[in-house]
Motif scaffolding. Structure first.
Motif, PDB file in Angstrom:
ATOM      1  N   GLY A  75     -75.188 -59.390  38.570  1.00 54.37           N
ATOM      2  CA  GLY A  75     -74.113 -58.458  38.851  1.00 54.37           C
ATOM      3  C   GLY A  75     -73.995 -58.155  40.330  1.00 54.37           C
ATOM      4  N   ALA A  76     -75.142 -58.002  40.999  1.00 59.25           N
ATOM      5  CA  ALA A  76     -75.127 -57.730  42.439  1.00 59.25           C
ATOM      6  C   ALA A  76     -74.544 -58.908  43.214  1.00 59.25           C
ATOM      7  CB  ALA A  76     -76.546 -57.426  42.917  1.00 59.25           C
ATOM      8  N   ASP A  77     -74.845 -60.115  42.773  1.00 56.45           N
ATOM      9  CA  ASP A  77     -74.322 -61.313  43.427  1.00 56.45           C
ATOM     10  C   ASP A  77     -72.796 -61.341  43.368  1.00 56.45           C
ATOM     11  OD1 ASP A  77     -75.465 -64.254  44.286  1.00 56.45           O
ATOM     12  OD2 ASP A  77     -73.546 -64.444  43.250  1.00 56.45           O
ATOM     13  N   MET A  78     -72.236 -60.893  42.269  1.00 61.48           N
ATOM     14  CA  MET A  78     -70.795 -60.972  42.068  1.00 61.48           C
ATOM     15  C   MET A  78     -70.035 -59.766  42.605  1.00 61.48           C
ATOM     16  SD  MET A  78     -70.662 -62.561  38.193  1.00 61.48           S
ATOM     17  CE  MET A  78     -68.888 -62.802  38.236  1.00 61.48           C
ATOM     18  N   ALA A  81     -70.518 -54.396  47.112  1.00 62.89           N
ATOM     19  CA  ALA A  81     -69.390 -54.102  47.996  1.00 62.89           C
ATOM     20  C   ALA A  81     -69.849 -53.755  49.402  1.00 62.89           C
ATOM     21  CB  ALA A  81     -68.577 -52.944  47.429  1.00 62.89           C
ATOM     22  N   CYS A  82     -68.991 -54.042  50.372  1.00 68.79           N
ATOM     23  CA  CYS A  82     -69.242 -53.630  51.750  1.00 68.79           C
ATOM     24  C   CYS A  82     -68.969 -52.138  51.869  1.00 68.79           C
ATOM     25  CB  CYS A  82     -68.353 -54.416  52.705  1.00 68.79           C
ATOM     26  SG  CYS A  82     -68.559 -53.942  54.438  1.00 68.79           S
ATOM     27  N   THR A  83     -69.945 -51.393  52.393  1.00 70.53           N
ATOM     28  CA  THR A  83     -69.817 -49.937  52.459  1.00 70.53           C
ATOM     29  C   THR A  83     -69.893 -49.383  53.878  1.00 70.53           C
ATOM     30  OG1 THR A  83     -72.199 -49.824  51.961  1.00 70.53           O
ATOM     31  CG2 THR A  83     -70.664 -49.538  50.115  1.00 70.53           C
ATOM     32  N   LYS A  84     -70.153 -50.233  54.866  1.00 74.60           N
ATOM     33  CA  LYS A  84     -70.231 -49.753  56.248  1.00 74.60           C
ATOM     34  C   LYS A  84     -70.004 -50.924  57.190  1.00 74.60           C
ATOM     35  CE  LYS A  84     -73.319 -47.238  59.426  1.00 74.60           C
ATOM     36  NZ  LYS A  84     -74.677 -46.642  59.581  1.00 74.60           N
ATOM     37  N   PHE A 118     -72.041 -55.833  58.867  1.00 73.22           N
ATOM     38  CA  PHE A 118     -71.528 -55.381  57.573  1.00 73.22           C
ATOM     39  C   PHE A 118     -72.712 -54.961  56.705  1.00 73.22           C
ATOM     40  CE2 PHE A 118     -68.515 -58.455  59.247  1.00 73.22           C
ATOM     41  CZ  PHE A 118     -67.292 -57.810  59.057  1.00 73.22           C
ATOM     42  N   THR A 119     -72.607 -53.774  56.109  1.00 72.90           N
ATOM     43  CA  THR A 119     -73.622 -53.298  55.181  1.00 72.90           C
ATOM     44  C   THR A 119     -73.064 -53.373  53.765  1.00 72.90           C
ATOM     45  OG1 THR A 119     -74.584 -51.788  56.810  1.00 72.90           O
ATOM     46  CG2 THR A 119     -75.054 -51.341  54.485  1.00 72.90           C
ATOM     47  N   TYR A 120     -73.822 -54.037  52.884  1.00 79.31           N
ATOM     48  CA  TYR A 120     -73.428 -54.182  51.485  1.00 79.31           C
ATOM     49  C   TYR A 120     -74.369 -53.370  50.622  1.00 79.31           C
ATOM     50  CZ  TYR A 120     -71.006 -58.194  53.469  1.00 79.31           C
ATOM     51  OH  TYR A 120     -70.202 -58.998  54.248  1.00 79.31           O
ATOM     52  N   THR A 121     -73.802 -52.620  49.693  1.00 83.41           N
ATOM     53  CA  THR A 121     -74.586 -51.836  48.749  1.00 83.41           C
ATOM     54  C   THR A 121     -74.572 -52.541  47.402  1.00 83.41           C
ATOM     55  OG1 THR A 121     -74.066 -49.769  49.888  1.00 83.41           O
ATOM     56  CG2 THR A 121     -74.848 -49.597  47.615  1.00 83.41           C
ATOM     57  N   THR A 122     -75.747 -52.777  46.862  1.00 81.22           N
ATOM     58  CA  THR A 122     -75.847 -53.551  45.623  1.00 81.22           C
ATOM     59  C   THR A 122     -75.455 -52.713  44.416  1.00 81.22           C
ATOM     60  OG1 THR A 122     -78.162 -52.977  45.222  1.00 81.22           O
ATOM     61  CG2 THR A 122     -77.732 -54.890  46.622  1.00 81.22           C
TER      62      THR A 122
END
Length: 321
Positions: A75-78, A81-84, A118-122
């Motif tokens: 699910g995290a792979d798909m 989202a970018c959050t910062k 880019f920061t991604y939150t899983t």
């Protein structure tokens, strides 16, 4: 000698454009990543690169239950989202240059280096973050630094990487690393050298699964001969090279994403090969093989989810044939 070539910087309303001799890159704030990577008139991106957490399930994964215990990473792979987003010019952080902040810039701005992170939150529980930083200089060289923040309670990772989906299928790739298909627990049979692979081969297992990993690489050069640009009169092969930055990396170069492989129960169920899926890995789990009925991968070949992981690589700024 330090590079003195200046970058052209375009501060758009929702994008940051960087260009110079032979290259033009566009970073999209709304899409959360690198939206366009053009080298000498050829586009190399079909989708925005995102962190890779999943590799297609193997027979051994199914046998020892790993695909169930670590399913959160699919699910995290798909869907992570970018959050910062953070931007630095010549090593100095600046306010995110979106409208109206970008109005203070002209249409002829330059810089020696620009970094965008880019920061991604899983989507995992608990959630964690992965940062992907692109540092670009005036030659077009792009250094990509990825950092995974470990968090207590997260399951083991199948892989940690960055996935690039390219618009058309590659004619093949060259690399300097170990021969053949290798994994952390399958290195003994690989011989160091420079190798060429025709096309984008997928191992013809009865049930499609993880394949095509190459470990301990100094560089990989992907070659394509077609684009999606109908106005492009040039049909000569063209290439893009990814190189190590301090430490060798692993990669796979396939015509399918892990999710496409995961969804097929037989080879004939795979879609027509249209794209190139190049994934650069900083960590990857072993494949095991002690048996296919319950034996786990040996402990040294696991990728812990509760500790930090870092990796870095470069996309070359030199002319490609």
């Amino acid at each position: 000698m330090a590079n003195t070539t200046k970058l052209n910087v375009i501060y758009g309303d929702v994008t940051l454009g960087l260009s110079g001799p032979g290259f033009h890159y566009i970073f999209a704030y709304d899409r959360g990543g690198l939206e366009s990577l053009v080298r000498y008139g050829k586009e190399w991106l079909y989708r925005t690169p995102k962190p890779a957490f999943w590799r297609a399930t193997t027979d051994n994964d199914r046998g020892n239950g790993f695909s169930t215990s670590s399913a959160a990473w699919l699910g995290a792979d798909m869907f992570s989202a970018c959050t910062k987003i953070e931007v630095a010019v010549n090593g100095q952080s600046i306010p995110l240059p979106i409208a109206p902040e970008n109005n203070k810039y002209s249409d002829h701005e330059t810089a020696e280096t620009v970094a965008i992170k880019f920061t991604y939150t899983t989507t995992t529980v608990p959630a964690t973050t992965v940062t992907v930083e692109y540092v670009v200089d005036g030659t077009g060289k792009m250094t990509i630094n990825t950092h995974y923040h470990g968090a207590a309670g997260l399951p083991e990772l199948p892989v940690l990487g960055l996935r690039f989906v390219m618009p058309t299928a590659a004619t093949g790739f060259d690399y300097q690393g170990l021969s053949g298909e290798t994994y952390p627990d399958r290195l003994a049979g690989g011989r160091p050298g420079t190798y060429h692979v025709d096309g984008l081969p997928v191992t013809p297992y009865m049930v499609p699964q993880e394949c095509g990993m190459h470990m301990a690489n100094d560089w990989v050069k992907v070659t394509r001969a077609t684009t999606q640009n109908n106005a492009d009169p040039d049909h000569q092969p063209f290439s893009l090279t990814v190189s190590q930055n301090g430490h060798p990396f692993a990669f796979s170069c396939l015509p399918y994403t892990p999710e496409e492989l995961e969804n097929a129960t037989h080879m004939e169920e795979l879609p027509v090969a249209r794209r190139t899926v190049l994934t650069v890995y900083g960590a990857t789990r072993g494949v095991g093989g002690i048996d296919s009925w319950g034996a786990d991968v040996e402990p040294q070949y696991h990728v812990a989810g509760d500790i930090d992981h870092d990796f870095s690589f470069e996309i070359n700024g030199t002319m490609e044939a």
